[in-house]
Scaffold this motif. Structure first.
Motif, PDB file in Angstrom:
ATOM      1  N   ASP A   1       0.852  -1.172   0.000  1.00 14.71           N
ATOM      2  CA  ASP A   1       0.000   0.000   0.000  1.00 14.71           C
ATOM      3  C   ASP A   1       0.897   1.234   0.000  1.00 14.71           C
ATOM      4  OD1 ASP A   1       0.779   0.655   2.665  1.00 14.71           O
ATOM      5  OD2 ASP A   1      -0.881  -0.465   3.513  1.00 14.71           O
ATOM      6  N   GLU A   2       0.301   2.414  -0.115  1.00 13.74           N
ATOM      7  CA  GLU A   2       1.092   3.632  -0.295  1.00 13.74           C
ATOM      8  C   GLU A   2       1.979   3.922   0.910  1.00 13.74           C
ATOM      9  OE1 GLU A   2      -1.546   6.763  -1.349  1.00 13.74           O
ATOM     10  OE2 GLU A   2      -2.566   5.566  -2.863  1.00 13.74           O
ATOM     11  N   ASP A   3       1.457   3.677   2.106  1.00 12.30           N
ATOM     12  CA  ASP A   3       2.240   3.924   3.307  1.00 12.30           C
ATOM     13  C   ASP A   3       3.482   3.039   3.344  1.00 12.30           C
ATOM     14  OD1 ASP A   3       0.041   5.444   3.772  1.00 12.30           O
ATOM     15  OD2 ASP A   3      -0.484   4.535   5.691  1.00 12.30           O
ATOM     16  N   GLU A   4       3.283   1.750   3.058  1.00 14.58           N
ATOM     17  CA  GLU A   4       4.394   0.805   3.077  1.00 14.58           C
ATOM     18  C   GLU A   4       5.435   1.160   2.027  1.00 14.58           C
ATOM     19  OE1 GLU A   4       2.133  -3.291   4.485  1.00 14.58           O
ATOM     20  OE2 GLU A   4       2.088  -2.686   2.377  1.00 14.58           O
ATOM     21  N   ALA A   5       4.981   1.566   0.835  1.00 12.46           N
ATOM     22  CA  ALA A   5       5.908   1.912  -0.239  1.00 12.46           C
ATOM     23  C   ALA A   5       6.787   3.095   0.159  1.00 12.46           C
ATOM     24  CB  ALA A   5       5.129   2.232  -1.512  1.00 12.46           C
ATOM     25  N   PHE A   6       6.178   4.127   0.727  1.00 11.61           N
ATOM     26  CA  PHE A   6       6.960   5.280   1.145  1.00 11.61           C
ATOM     27  C   PHE A   6       7.946   4.899   2.240  1.00 11.61           C
ATOM     28  CE2 PHE A   6       7.690   8.967   3.879  1.00 11.61           C
ATOM     29  CZ  PHE A   6       8.252   9.826   2.961  1.00 11.61           C
ATOM     30  N   ASN A   7       7.518   4.081   3.193  1.00 12.58           N
ATOM     31  CA  ASN A   7       8.411   3.671   4.266  1.00 12.58           C
ATOM     32  C   ASN A   7       9.576   2.841   3.752  1.00 12.58           C
ATOM     33  OD1 ASN A   7       6.988   4.980   6.287  1.00 12.58           O
ATOM     34  ND2 ASN A   7       5.644   3.227   6.671  1.00 12.58           N
ATOM     35  N   ARG A   8       9.339   2.020   2.721  1.00  8.77           N
ATOM     36  CA  ARG A   8      10.443   1.234   2.146  1.00  8.77           C
ATOM     37  C   ARG A   8      11.461   2.147   1.482  1.00  8.77           C
ATOM     38  NH1 ARG A   8       9.339  -4.274   1.091  1.00  8.77           N
ATOM     39  NH2 ARG A   8      11.452  -4.369   0.246  1.00  8.77           N
ATOM     40  N   LEU A   9      10.982   3.178   0.781  1.00  4.91           N
ATOM     41  CA  LEU A   9      11.897   4.147   0.175  1.00  4.91           C
ATOM     42  C   LEU A   9      12.704   4.881   1.241  1.00  4.91           C
ATOM     43  CD1 LEU A   9       9.778   5.842  -2.641  1.00  4.91           C
ATOM     44  CD2 LEU A   9      11.825   4.440  -2.970  1.00  4.91           C
ATOM     45  N   ARG A  10      12.034   5.331   2.275  1.00  9.02           N
ATOM     46  CA  ARG A  10      12.705   6.094   3.321  1.00  9.02           C
ATOM     47  C   ARG A  10      13.735   5.230   4.060  1.00  9.02           C
ATOM     48  NH1 ARG A  10       8.896   9.223   7.311  1.00  9.02           N
ATOM     49  NH2 ARG A  10       8.176   7.083   7.670  1.00  9.02           N
ATOM     50  N   THR A  11      13.380   3.961   4.317  1.00  8.96           N
ATOM     51  CA  THR A  11      14.315   3.060   4.985  1.00  8.96           C
ATOM     52  C   THR A  11      15.558   2.829   4.132  1.00  8.96           C
ATOM     53  OG1 THR A  11      12.550   1.933   6.193  1.00  8.96           O
ATOM     54  CG2 THR A  11      14.614   0.727   5.903  1.00  8.96           C
ATOM     55  N   ALA A  12      15.365   2.608   2.826  1.00 12.44           N
ATOM     56  CA  ALA A  12      16.503   2.406   1.927  1.00 12.44           C
ATOM     57  C   ALA A  12      17.374   3.656   1.862  1.00 12.44           C
ATOM     58  CB  ALA A  12      16.009   2.027   0.527  1.00 12.44           C
ATOM     59  N   SER A  13      16.730   4.823   1.879  1.00 10.90           N
ATOM     60  CA  SER A  13      17.473   6.081   1.868  1.00 10.90           C
ATOM     61  C   SER A  13      18.325   6.216   3.119  1.00 10.90           C
ATOM     62  CB  SER A  13      16.493   7.257   1.761  1.00 10.90           C
ATOM     63  OG  SER A  13      17.149   8.498   1.903  1.00 10.90           O
ATOM     64  N   ASN A  14      17.756   5.903   4.272  1.00  6.46           N
ATOM     65  CA  ASN A  14      18.495   6.014   5.525  1.00  6.46           C
ATOM     66  C   ASN A  14      19.658   5.027   5.596  1.00  6.46           C
ATOM     67  OD1 ASN A  14      16.778   8.026   6.415  1.00  6.46           O
ATOM     68  ND2 ASN A  14      15.433   6.640   7.541  1.00  6.46           N
ATOM     69  N   HIS A  15      19.415   3.794   5.181  1.00  5.54           N
ATOM     70  CA  HIS A  15      20.451   2.769   5.287  1.00  5.54           C
ATOM     71  C   HIS A  15      21.601   2.990   4.312  1.00  5.54           C
ATOM     72  CE1 HIS A  15      17.621  -0.418   7.300  1.00  5.54           C
ATOM     73  NE2 HIS A  15      17.916   0.595   8.089  1.00  5.54           N
TER      74      HIS A  15
END
Length: 226
Positions: A166-180
């Motif tokens: 869903d949209e929330d999960e997709a954004f969180n996956r992007l943000r997590t990859a950005s942070n890591h």
């Protein structure tokens, strides 16, 4: 770095869960050949929402002549099998412009007959991402806030489709990859789009492609240098 960090925070706030990604949803009734388009798909094709009745003939008429036969073949196969499908192709919109779209979807069977009754999925407009890859001198403008937001929205839409999030999960996956990876969110999104919008690419990234990218986005195949 302070300004960049603030810019990233502003973008994340603008794209926080609940925002709508720049992709359009569709449904194709295989019995009638009629399509149900969200407003975004009308706009991608250069029409006002509801201005025309979308049909397969209308949709194919707007495909670029060099891509039309391939798209028709993809749709026919999907209608016969119901299996997930994807394509990246060009269209000629109602205003005479050329746009590049990624389309993905799958079939839904009639519960009584078991036959494929409809196709449904998403269109994503990747025109600007394609232009940015072809013209690297446009990097400065791509970094502008509005363009950055568009790029991140598109990347979020790709994950919605490709990973069934869903949209929330997709954004969180992007943000997590950005942070890591310590890669700014907008730059990470640009790299993700590069995996399927570069010239010559005709297929949507697989679940495995997207999972591998998110695990290590620093050197994705075919992406532009940061």
């Amino acid at each position: 770095m302070g300004d960049d960090q603030q810019h990233e925070e502003d973008l994340e706030a603008a794209l926080a869960p609940g925002s709508r990604p720049p992709l359009g949803r569709y449904r194709l009734d295989l019995a009638t050949g009629e399509w149900a388009w969200s407003d975004e798909i009308f706009e991608m094709h250069g029409f006002q929402p509801g201005e025309i009745v979308p049909t397969t003939d209308v949709m194919l008429a707007h495909k670029h002549p060099d891509d039309r036969e391939r798209v028709d073949s993809v749709l026919k196969k999907a209608a016969a099998t119901g299996e997930p499908f994807s394509s990246v192709h060009r269209i000629l919109d109602a205003r005479g412009g050329t746009r590049t779209l990624a389309v993905t979807g799958q079939g839904r069977a009639d519960p009584v007959t078991g036959r494929v009754a409809e196709l449904f999925g998403y269109f994503i407009d990747v025109t600007e991402a394609s232009r940015g890859l072809a013209q690297r001198e446009a990097t400065a403008s791509i970094r502008a806030a509005a363009q950055s937001r568009s790029t991140i929205d598109q990347a979020k839409g790709v994950l919605v489709v490709g990973l069934s999030l869903d949209e929330d999960e997709a954004f969180n996956r992007l943000r997590t990859a950005s942070n890591h990876s310590n890669i700014p969110l907008r730059q990470l999104a640009d790299r993700l789009l590069a995996t399927f919008s570069r010239p010559g690419t005709t297929s949507f990234p697989t679940r495995e492609d997207l999972t591998a990218f998110l695990a290590d986005p620093r050197t994705p195949s075919g992406s532009p240098d940061a």
